[in-house]
Scaffold this motif. Sequence first.
Motif, short mmCIF file in Angstrom:
data_model
loop_
_atom_site.label_atom_id
_atom_site.label_comp_id
_atom_site.label_asym_id
_atom_site.label_seq_id
_atom_site.Cartn_x
_atom_site.Cartn_y
_atom_site.Cartn_z
N LEU A 40 22.09 13.28 -38.36
CA LEU A 40 22.93 12.96 -39.50
C LEU A 40 24.22 13.75 -39.40
O LEU A 40 24.18 14.98 -39.31
CB LEU A 40 22.19 13.32 -40.80
CG LEU A 40 20.73 12.86 -40.90
CD1 LEU A 40 20.06 13.47 -42.11
CD2 LEU A 40 20.66 11.35 -40.92
N GLU A 41 25.37 13.04 -39.42
CA GLU A 41 26.66 13.71 -39.25
C GLU A 41 27.68 13.13 -40.21
O GLU A 41 27.80 11.92 -40.33
CB GLU A 41 27.17 13.53 -37.82
CG GLU A 41 26.26 14.09 -36.75
CD GLU A 41 26.74 13.77 -35.34
OE1 GLU A 41 27.76 13.08 -35.18
OE2 GLU A 41 26.06 14.21 -34.40
N THR A 42 28.43 14.02 -40.88
CA THR A 42 29.53 13.58 -41.72
C THR A 42 30.70 14.55 -41.56
O THR A 42 30.50 15.75 -41.37
CB THR A 42 29.12 13.46 -43.21
OG1 THR A 42 30.24 13.00 -43.96
CG2 THR A 42 28.62 14.77 -43.77
N VAL A 43 31.90 14.02 -41.61
CA VAL A 43 33.09 14.86 -41.52
C VAL A 43 33.47 15.36 -42.90
O VAL A 43 33.72 16.53 -43.10
CB VAL A 43 34.27 14.11 -40.85
CG1 VAL A 43 35.54 14.94 -40.90
CG2 VAL A 43 33.91 13.75 -39.42
N SER A 44 33.49 14.49 -43.88
CA SER A 44 33.86 14.87 -45.23
C SER A 44 32.90 14.20 -46.21
O SER A 44 33.18 13.13 -46.74
CB SER A 44 35.30 14.43 -45.52
OG SER A 44 35.65 14.78 -46.84
N GLY A 45 31.77 14.83 -46.40
CA GLY A 45 30.76 14.29 -47.30
C GLY A 45 29.53 15.17 -47.28
O GLY A 45 29.45 16.13 -46.51
N ASP A 46 28.57 14.85 -48.13
CA ASP A 46 27.34 15.62 -48.23
C ASP A 46 26.20 14.89 -47.54
O ASP A 46 26.19 13.65 -47.46
CB ASP A 46 26.97 15.84 -49.70
CG ASP A 46 28.00 16.67 -50.45
OD1 ASP A 46 28.67 17.50 -49.81
OD2 ASP A 46 28.14 16.46 -51.67
N ILE A 47 25.21 15.65 -47.09
CA ILE A 47 24.00 15.10 -46.50
C ILE A 47 22.83 15.55 -47.37
O ILE A 47 22.63 16.73 -47.60
CB ILE A 47 23.79 15.60 -45.06
CG1 ILE A 47 24.92 15.10 -44.15
CG2 ILE A 47 22.42 15.14 -44.54
CD1 ILE A 47 24.88 15.69 -42.75
#
Length: 168
Positions: free
Chosen positions: A127-134
């Motif tokens: 799971l990968e995000t640059v600008s967000g929550d996981i």
Amino acid sequence: VYNTSGSIEISGWDRGEIEVTGTVGDDIEEFVFERSGKVTTIKVNVPKRISGHRDVSSNLVIRVPQASSLDVGTVSADIDVEGVRGEQELQAVSGDSTKKLFDSDLCANTVSGDIDVVAEGEGEARLETVSGDITARGLSGEVNAEAVSGDIDVRGGAFDEVRAETVN
């Protein structure tokens, strides 16, 4: 499945067929729904040059056999998947990804959006995000979660290994 703008909602069912409903924008160039061997392509093509206030937002509701594998991409659209048990790769440039996972591997990436996973069973998750929550609940097996600017909350599973990294 590829949709530039709007939403993609995919659910698994016990039939051996694919159903697509929803709405497509007035200014889309082409809607593609084709099968080649075991691969089905669903794609909303927009004009190469979008000027002014063109209506290219499309909201797709797709039903697939439960054992299907998915490869989904969006530019400015949310992805919501439920009841699909095959391997899944979900990519959104600007949109949220919500997944209810059952015994399958998952790769979910967003550039500007949240990733929310609720799992039952075991599978590998990246799971990968640059600008967000996981947010991930119930994952088991191996989990790798990375956020550049966002929170990571992974809990409630029987993990073999968890790697979580956030920059900011």
